[in-house]
Design a protein around this motif. Structure first.
Motif, PDB file in Angstrom:
ATOM      1  N   HIS A  27       0.810  -1.220   0.000  1.00 14.52           N
ATOM      2  CA  HIS A  27       0.000   0.000   0.000  1.00 14.52           C
ATOM      3  C   HIS A  27       0.849   1.278   0.000  1.00 14.52           C
ATOM      4  N   GLY A  28       2.064   1.215  -0.531  1.00 15.60           N
ATOM      5  CA  GLY A  28       2.881   2.407  -0.693  1.00 15.60           C
ATOM      6  C   GLY A  28       3.217   3.142   0.587  1.00 15.60           C
ATOM      7  N   GLY A  29       3.454   2.405   1.665  1.00 14.86           N
ATOM      8  CA  GLY A  29       3.855   3.032   2.920  1.00 14.86           C
ATOM      9  C   GLY A  29       2.742   3.218   3.927  1.00 14.86           C
ATOM     10  N   TYR A  30       1.533   2.800   3.580  1.00 17.85           N
ATOM     11  CA  TYR A  30       0.392   2.891   4.494  1.00 17.85           C
ATOM     12  C   TYR A  30      -0.043   1.496   4.903  1.00 17.85           C
ATOM     13  N   VAL A  31      -0.522   1.396   6.123  1.00 13.36           N
ATOM     14  CA  VAL A  31      -1.088   0.140   6.602  1.00 13.36           C
ATOM     15  C   VAL A  31      -2.557   0.407   6.900  1.00 13.36           C
ATOM     16  N   PRO A  32      -3.464  -0.330   6.216  1.00 12.73           N
ATOM     17  CA  PRO A  32      -4.904  -0.072   6.377  1.00 12.73           C
ATOM     18  C   PRO A  32      -5.360  -0.192   7.826  1.00 12.73           C
ATOM     19  N   TRP A  33      -6.364   0.596   8.161  1.00 16.43           N
ATOM     20  CA  TRP A  33      -6.935   0.576   9.503  1.00 16.43           C
ATOM     21  C   TRP A  33      -7.577  -0.766   9.801  1.00 16.43           C
ATOM     22  N   SER A  34      -7.545  -1.136  11.066  1.00 18.47           N
ATOM     23  CA  SER A  34      -8.292  -2.299  11.525  1.00 18.47           C
ATOM     24  C   SER A  34      -9.741  -1.909  11.733  1.00 18.47           C
ATOM     25  N   ILE A  45      -2.850  -3.270  14.460  1.00 23.79           N
ATOM     26  CA  ILE A  45      -2.889  -1.903  13.958  1.00 23.79           C
ATOM     27  C   ILE A  45      -4.028  -1.215  14.691  1.00 23.79           C
ATOM     28  N   PRO A  46      -3.811  -0.012  15.158  1.00 29.06           N
ATOM     29  CA  PRO A  46      -4.838   0.633  15.988  1.00 29.06           C
ATOM     30  C   PRO A  46      -6.081   1.000  15.209  1.00 29.06           C
ATOM     31  N   PRO A  47      -7.153   1.194  15.951  1.00 32.35           N
ATOM     32  CA  PRO A  47      -8.339   1.755  15.310  1.00 32.35           C
ATOM     33  C   PRO A  47      -8.000   3.166  14.841  1.00 32.35           C
ATOM     34  N   ARG A  48      -8.869   3.764  14.098  1.00 34.19           N
ATOM     35  CA  ARG A  48      -8.604   5.081  13.507  1.00 34.19           C
ATOM     36  C   ARG A  48      -8.145   6.113  14.529  1.00 34.19           C
ATOM     37  N   PHE A  49      -7.131   6.874  14.120  1.00 37.86           N
ATOM     38  CA  PHE A  49      -6.705   8.062  14.849  1.00 37.86           C
ATOM     39  C   PHE A  49      -7.203   9.243  14.056  1.00 37.86           C
ATOM     40  N   SER A  50      -7.591  10.292  14.733  1.00 39.13           N
ATOM     41  CA  SER A  50      -7.988  11.490  14.008  1.00 39.13           C
ATOM     42  C   SER A  50      -6.756  12.067  13.310  1.00 39.13           C
ATOM     43  N   ARG A  55      -6.757   5.810   3.982  1.00 36.13           N
ATOM     44  CA  ARG A  55      -5.687   4.881   3.560  1.00 36.13           C
ATOM     45  C   ARG A  55      -5.110   4.129   4.737  1.00 36.13           C
ATOM     46  N   GLY A  56      -5.236   4.697   5.920  1.00 33.61           N
ATOM     47  CA  GLY A  56      -4.694   4.057   7.106  1.00 33.61           C
ATOM     48  C   GLY A  56      -3.554   4.858   7.690  1.00 33.61           C
ATOM     49  N   MET A  57      -2.695   4.171   8.385  1.00 35.13           N
ATOM     50  CA  MET A  57      -1.596   4.806   9.095  1.00 35.13           C
ATOM     51  C   MET A  57      -0.339   4.789   8.236  1.00 35.13           C
ATOM     52  N   PRO A  58       0.262   5.967   7.993  1.00 30.56           N
ATOM     53  CA  PRO A  58       1.550   5.974   7.301  1.00 30.56           C
ATOM     54  C   PRO A  58       2.636   5.522   8.278  1.00 30.56           C
ATOM     55  N   LEU A  59       3.430   4.568   7.863  1.00 32.47           N
ATOM     56  CA  LEU A  59       4.505   4.051   8.704  1.00 32.47           C
ATOM     57  C   LEU A  59       5.836   4.199   7.983  1.00 32.47           C
ATOM     58  N   ILE A  60       6.895   3.970   8.722  1.00 33.93           N
ATOM     59  CA  ILE A  60       8.240   3.908   8.168  1.00 33.93           C
ATOM     60  C   ILE A  60       8.812   2.564   8.607  1.00 33.93           C
ATOM     61  N   LEU A  61       9.537   1.909   7.713  1.00 27.99           N
ATOM     62  CA  LEU A  61      10.215   0.663   8.068  1.00 27.99           C
ATOM     63  C   LEU A  61      11.671   0.998   8.353  1.00 27.99           C
ATOM     64  N   VAL A  62      12.071   0.792   9.595  1.00 31.13           N
ATOM     65  CA  VAL A  62      13.436   1.090  10.009  1.00 31.13           C
ATOM     66  C   VAL A  62      14.216  -0.219  10.053  1.00 31.13           C
ATOM     67  N   SER A  75      11.757  -2.785  11.779  1.00 29.09           N
ATOM     68  CA  SER A  75      10.687  -2.373  12.691  1.00 29.09           C
ATOM     69  C   SER A  75       9.771  -1.374  12.004  1.00 29.09           C
ATOM     70  N   PRO A  76       8.471  -1.689  11.900  1.00 27.99           N
ATOM     71  CA  PRO A  76       7.495  -0.717  11.396  1.00 27.99           C
ATOM     72  C   PRO A  76       7.150   0.266  12.519  1.00 27.99           C
ATOM     73  N   LEU A  77       7.291   1.563  12.240  1.00 25.38           N
ATOM     74  CA  LEU A  77       7.107   2.559  13.289  1.00 25.38           C
ATOM     75  C   LEU A  77       6.285   3.738  12.794  1.00 25.38           C
ATOM     76  N   PHE A  78       5.608   4.414  13.737  1.00 24.20           N
ATOM     77  CA  PHE A  78       5.033   5.716  13.457  1.00 24.20           C
ATOM     78  C   PHE A  78       6.192   6.661  13.195  1.00 24.20           C
ATOM     79  N   TYR A  79       5.968   7.687  12.388  1.00 23.22           N
ATOM     80  CA  TYR A  79       7.036   8.652  12.146  1.00 23.22           C
ATOM     81  C   TYR A  79       6.450  10.033  11.926  1.00 23.22           C
ATOM     82  N   GLN A  80       7.369  10.983  11.968  1.00 18.09           N
ATOM     83  CA  GLN A  80       7.024  12.372  11.680  1.00 18.09           C
ATOM     84  C   GLN A  80       8.103  12.912  10.742  1.00 18.09           C
ATOM     85  N   PRO A  81       7.725  13.478   9.607  1.00 19.99           N
ATOM     86  CA  PRO A  81       8.747  14.100   8.756  1.00 19.99           C
ATOM     87  C   PRO A  81       9.392  15.275   9.501  1.00 19.99           C
TER      88      PRO A  81
END
Length: 168
Positions: A27-34, A45-50, A55-62, A75-81
């Motif tokens: 999914h091009g860097g996104y993981v669909p919502w549960s 994967i968490p339920p929706r965050f506001s 598309r779901g949650m954008p993650l980064i693979l470290v 490790s798939p992680l939350f990230y911030q540019p």
């Protein structure tokens, strides 16, 4: 999603990582919502965050190398540019200990990340002082659960900046 090591059992961790990594890449860097049902059944994967779209949650693979084992890990992680890279957060789900990926990056800071469809060489460093506070404040505004993790952990959550390496 700070670290799959918060999920009990090595087989579960491996299966969790494999599933999330496959979804990320599909999914091009996104993981669909549960759905609520999937989340209740243990899909990690968490339920929706506001603040995030359908598309779901954008993650980064470290990618990182085990400090003790020498084994390659992802490790798939939350990230911030941030400026010239990305920030990740060593929440470890509110555990009093830092996650393994954090220790690995401190020991071996040169690595790669996958963000979207791109694989990028980076150097990891721990953010300090005002930089850490600025990045952390923005992240907890986006994902308030992280403030709960910090309170539960009894430690200051490390913020790791993954700076893009410019190849010569």
């Amino acid at each position: 999603m700070s670290d799959p090591s918060t999920i009990p059992g090595d087989e579960t961790k491996a299966a969790w990582n494999a599933r999330i990594i496959a979804e990320f890449r599909a999914h091009g860097g996104y993981v669909p919502w549960s759905t609520e049902e999937e989340f209740a059944a243990g899909r990690p994967i968490p339920p929706r965050f506001s603040g995030f779209d359908e598309r779901g949650m954008p993650l980064i693979l470290v990618h990182h190398i085990g400090a003790r084992t020498g084994r390659e890990r992802i490790s798939p992680l939350f990230y911030q540019p941030v400026d010239n890279g990305w920030a990740v957060f060593a929440t470890h789900g509110g555990s009093p200990k830092n996650p393994a990926w954090y220790r690995n990056l401190v020991a071996r800071p040169r690595t790669t990340v996958e963000v979207g469809a791109e694989t990028v060489p980076v150097v990891a460093r721990v953010a300090e002082g005002a930089e850490r506070e600025r990045i952390w404040a923005k992240e907890i505004a986006l994902v308030p659960k992280f403030a709960e993790f910090e309170a539960a952990s009894g430690r200051q959550i490390p913020v790791v900046v993954l700076e893009r390496v410019r190849e010569p």
